[in-house]
Design an enzyme around this catalytic site. Structure first.
Site, PDB file in Angstrom:
ATOM      1  CE1 TYR A  71      -4.339  -0.804  -0.400  1.00 38.89           C
ATOM      2  CE2 TYR A  71      -3.562  -2.747   0.766  1.00 38.89           C
ATOM      3  CZ  TYR A  71      -4.510  -2.109  -0.013  1.00 38.89           C
ATOM      4  OH  TYR A  71      -5.621  -2.798  -0.434  1.00 38.89           O
ATOM      5  NE  ARG A  74      -2.458  -0.294  -5.276  1.00 36.98           N
ATOM      6  CZ  ARG A  74      -3.680  -0.419  -4.740  1.00 36.98           C
ATOM      7  NH1 ARG A  74      -3.857  -1.172  -3.668  1.00 36.98           N
ATOM      8  NH2 ARG A  74      -4.703   0.211  -5.265  1.00 36.98           N
ATOM      9  CG  ASN A 107     -10.509   5.272  -9.228  1.00 40.35           C
ATOM     10  OD1 ASN A 107     -10.660   4.062  -9.429  1.00 40.35           O
ATOM     11  ND2 ASN A 107     -10.559   6.164 -10.178  1.00 40.35           N
ATOM     12  CG  HIS A 126     -13.804   0.279  -3.536  1.00 39.91           C
ATOM     13  ND1 HIS A 126     -13.602  -0.194  -4.810  1.00 39.91           N
ATOM     14  CD2 HIS A 126     -15.016  -0.223  -3.143  1.00 39.91           C
ATOM     15  CE1 HIS A 126     -14.643  -0.945  -5.176  1.00 39.91           C
ATOM     16  NE2 HIS A 126     -15.513  -0.968  -4.186  1.00 39.91           N
ATOM     17  CG  ASN A 241     -14.122   0.311 -20.196  1.00 39.64           C
ATOM     18  OD1 ASN A 241     -13.089  -0.110 -20.725  1.00 39.64           O
ATOM     19  ND2 ASN A 241     -14.449   0.024 -18.951  1.00 39.64           N
TER      20      ASN A 241
HETATM   21  P1  NAD Z   1     -10.342  -2.415 -12.999  1.00 35.17           P
HETATM   22  O1  NAD Z   1      -8.881  -2.339 -12.923  1.00 35.17           O
HETATM   23  O2  NAD Z   1     -11.035  -3.685 -12.684  1.00 35.17           O
HETATM   24  O3  NAD Z   1     -10.817  -2.008 -14.491  1.00 35.17           O
HETATM   25  C1  NAD Z   1     -10.413  -0.841 -15.121  1.00 35.17           C
HETATM   26  C2  NAD Z   1     -11.328  -0.571 -16.320  1.00 35.17           C
HETATM   27  O4  NAD Z   1     -10.906   0.636 -16.929  1.00 35.17           O
HETATM   28  C3  NAD Z   1     -11.279  -1.650 -17.414  1.00 35.17           C
HETATM   29  O5  NAD Z   1     -12.604  -1.975 -17.789  1.00 35.17           O
HETATM   30  C4  NAD Z   1     -10.517  -0.975 -18.560  1.00 35.17           C
HETATM   31  O6  NAD Z   1     -10.951  -1.419 -19.826  1.00 35.17           O
HETATM   32  C5  NAD Z   1     -10.859   0.478 -18.338  1.00 35.17           C
HETATM   33  N1  NAD Z   1      -9.868   1.465 -18.811  1.00 35.17           N
HETATM   34  C6  NAD Z   1      -8.516   1.371 -18.788  1.00 35.17           C
HETATM   35  N2  NAD Z   1      -7.952   2.498 -19.279  1.00 35.17           N
HETATM   36  C7  NAD Z   1      -8.975   3.334 -19.601  1.00 35.17           C
HETATM   37  C8  NAD Z   1      -9.057   4.655 -20.135  1.00 35.17           C
HETATM   38  N3  NAD Z   1      -7.933   5.364 -20.451  1.00 35.17           N
HETATM   39  N4  NAD Z   1     -10.275   5.212 -20.332  1.00 35.17           N
HETATM   40  C9  NAD Z   1     -11.411   4.506 -20.051  1.00 35.17           C
HETATM   41  N5  NAD Z   1     -11.404   3.258 -19.529  1.00 35.17           N
HETATM   42  C10 NAD Z   1     -10.202   2.672 -19.313  1.00 35.17           C
HETATM   43  O7  NAD Z   1     -10.864  -1.252 -12.079  1.00 35.17           O
HETATM   44  P2  NAD Z   1     -12.189  -1.063 -11.246  1.00 35.17           P
HETATM   45  O8  NAD Z   1     -13.366  -1.425 -12.095  1.00 35.17           O
HETATM   46  O9  NAD Z   1     -12.106   0.276 -10.675  1.00 35.17           O
HETATM   47  O10 NAD Z   1     -12.209  -2.093 -10.022  1.00 35.17           O
HETATM   48  C11 NAD Z   1     -11.164  -2.773  -9.405  1.00 35.17           C
HETATM   49  C12 NAD Z   1     -10.752  -2.334  -8.009  1.00 35.17           C
HETATM   50  O11 NAD Z   1      -9.490  -1.771  -8.123  1.00 35.17           O
HETATM   51  C13 NAD Z   1     -11.544  -1.309  -7.295  1.00 35.17           C
HETATM   52  O12 NAD Z   1     -11.848  -1.843  -6.053  1.00 35.17           O
HETATM   53  C14 NAD Z   1     -10.595  -0.110  -7.048  1.00 35.17           C
HETATM   54  O13 NAD Z   1     -10.747   0.354  -5.743  1.00 35.17           O
HETATM   55  C15 NAD Z   1      -9.252  -0.712  -7.222  1.00 35.17           C
HETATM   56  N6  NAD Z   1      -8.184   0.089  -7.873  1.00 35.17           N
HETATM   57  C16 NAD Z   1      -8.115   1.441  -7.725  1.00 35.17           C
HETATM   58  C17 NAD Z   1      -7.117   2.169  -8.374  1.00 35.17           C
HETATM   59  C18 NAD Z   1      -7.053   3.658  -8.193  1.00 35.17           C
HETATM   60  O14 NAD Z   1      -7.429   4.163  -7.146  1.00 35.17           O
HETATM   61  N7  NAD Z   1      -6.609   4.404  -9.204  1.00 35.17           N
HETATM   62  C19 NAD Z   1      -6.197   1.503  -9.190  1.00 35.17           C
HETATM   63  C20 NAD Z   1      -6.282   0.119  -9.306  1.00 35.17           C
HETATM   64  C21 NAD Z   1      -7.293  -0.572  -8.658  1.00 35.17           C
END
Ligand code: NAD
Ligand code: ZN
Length: 277
Positions: A71, A74, A107, A126, A241
């Site tokens: 964590y 990240r 996020n 989350h 997406n």
């Molecule tokens: P995910 O990683 O499961 O999916 C990401 C989605 O974004 C995919 O469907 C992908 O096709 C799409 N994508 C990728 N690049 C893109 C772009 N430039 N424009 C539009 N769409 C795009 O993420 P999720 O659905 O948020 O769920 C997974 C879990 O991961 C959540 O619980 C979240 O809390 C956590 N997470 C958060 C972060 C963050 O805070 N940035 C990063 C990684 C994972």
């Protein structure tokens, strides 16, 4: 399926809320990896873990220092990232629409708040990687991680990074003195209102005139409830997406919905422009 302009124009004339639901895809263009790629993998000893294994209370109970290391790494990646045009467009919508706008985000990176969306109308369902709370849940308090933690942000350095005593000393609960934990919702935990705005999110969805879904793979449960409630309420649904996903298929089947394929930084500003024209 409807045209984007028709959906936006209908929402502008309606009384309901404009709600955005975001996932890791909106932050991908800020350089924060989603959970779907190989960047998410993490090595502890000789074991390679997927995020779905690391982001669990079970892993934290078994190897708290390793979970904290993951964590803190990240968190450093998130802090080195900046909001992009899609975050800025959602902040613009909040500023213009005020109480008519809600943002529900999966996020934990805090980029929406840094872009200017206020916490009161931003439901971080989350959690937020910049905060910690008691690892034994002795209280509901959360408090920010210090600014000056010595954590490497480059993956190659992070792989050999060990928690220092100085860092471990600040990862304690000020109430009971026990270990703290990241303020995030883990895969083996449940949503609630006080920490994760569960009921507020459902209420917003049920009151939506338009739901804008951005960059989510539709793999967690609350987003499914949000999309279903908004559809039942007759809201327009726009899914953005780069790839196919379940919410895009829902949007495409609705008379008042559309799935837009392409990057968030291109589509979200265009939608904000149309809604605020
Ligand atoms: P995910 O990683 O499961 O999916 C990401 C989605 O974004 C995919 O469907 C992908 O096709 C799409 N994508 C990728 N690049 C893109 C772009 N430039 N424009 C539009 N769409 C795009 O993420 P999720 O659905 O948020 O769920 C997974 C879990 O991961 C959540 O619980 C979240 O809390 C956590 N997470 C958060 C972060 C963050 O805070 N940035 C990063 C990684 C994972
Ligand atoms: Zn405590």
């Amino acid at each position: 399926m409807s045209s984007l302009d028709a959906i936006c124009d209908r929402a502008r004339g309606a009384d309901g809320l404009i709600v955005a639901l975001t996932g890791a895809g909106i932050s991908a263009e800020s350089g924060i990896p989603t959970f779907r790629g190989e960047e998410g993998y993490w090595t502890v000893g000789s074991e390679v873990y997927r995020p779905q294994q690391m982001a669990t209370n079970a892993a934290y109970q078994r190897m708290p220092d390793d979970v904290w290391q993951w964590y803190l790494f990240r968190r450093a990646v998130c802090r080195n990232a900046a909001p992009n045009l899609a975050h800025a467009a959602l902040a613009r919508l909040d500023q213009a629409l005020g109480e008519r706008f809600r943002l529900i985000t999966q996020n934990v990176d805090g980029l929406h708040l840094r872009a200017g969306n206020p916490l009161a109308r931003t439901y971080q369902i989350h959690g937020n990687i910049d905060y910690q709370r008691c690892g034994a849940a002795c209280c509901e308090a959360m408090w920010p991680l210090p600014d000056d933690l010595d954590v490497p942000a480059a993956p190659e350095q992070a792989k050999s990074y060990q928690l220092t005593d100085a860092t471990a000393a600040v990862l304690r609960c000020p109430e009971c003195g026990g270990r703290s934990r990241p303020h995030v919702l883990w895969f083996d935990e449940c949503y609630d209102e006080p920490l994760f705005r569960f009921e507020s999110s459902l209420k917003a969805a049920a009151e939506a005139a338009l739901l804008i879904v951005v960059g989510t793979s539709a793999s967690t449960t609350l987003p499914h409830h949000v999309v279903n409630l908004a559809a039942e309420a007759g809201a327009g649904i726009i899914d953005i997406n780069i790839g196919d996903n379940a919410f895009g298929r829902v949007a495409d089947q609705l008379a008042n919905g559309i799935a837009l394929r392409g990057p968030a930084s291109e589509h979200v500003p265009a939608i904000a422009d149309r809604l605020l024209a």
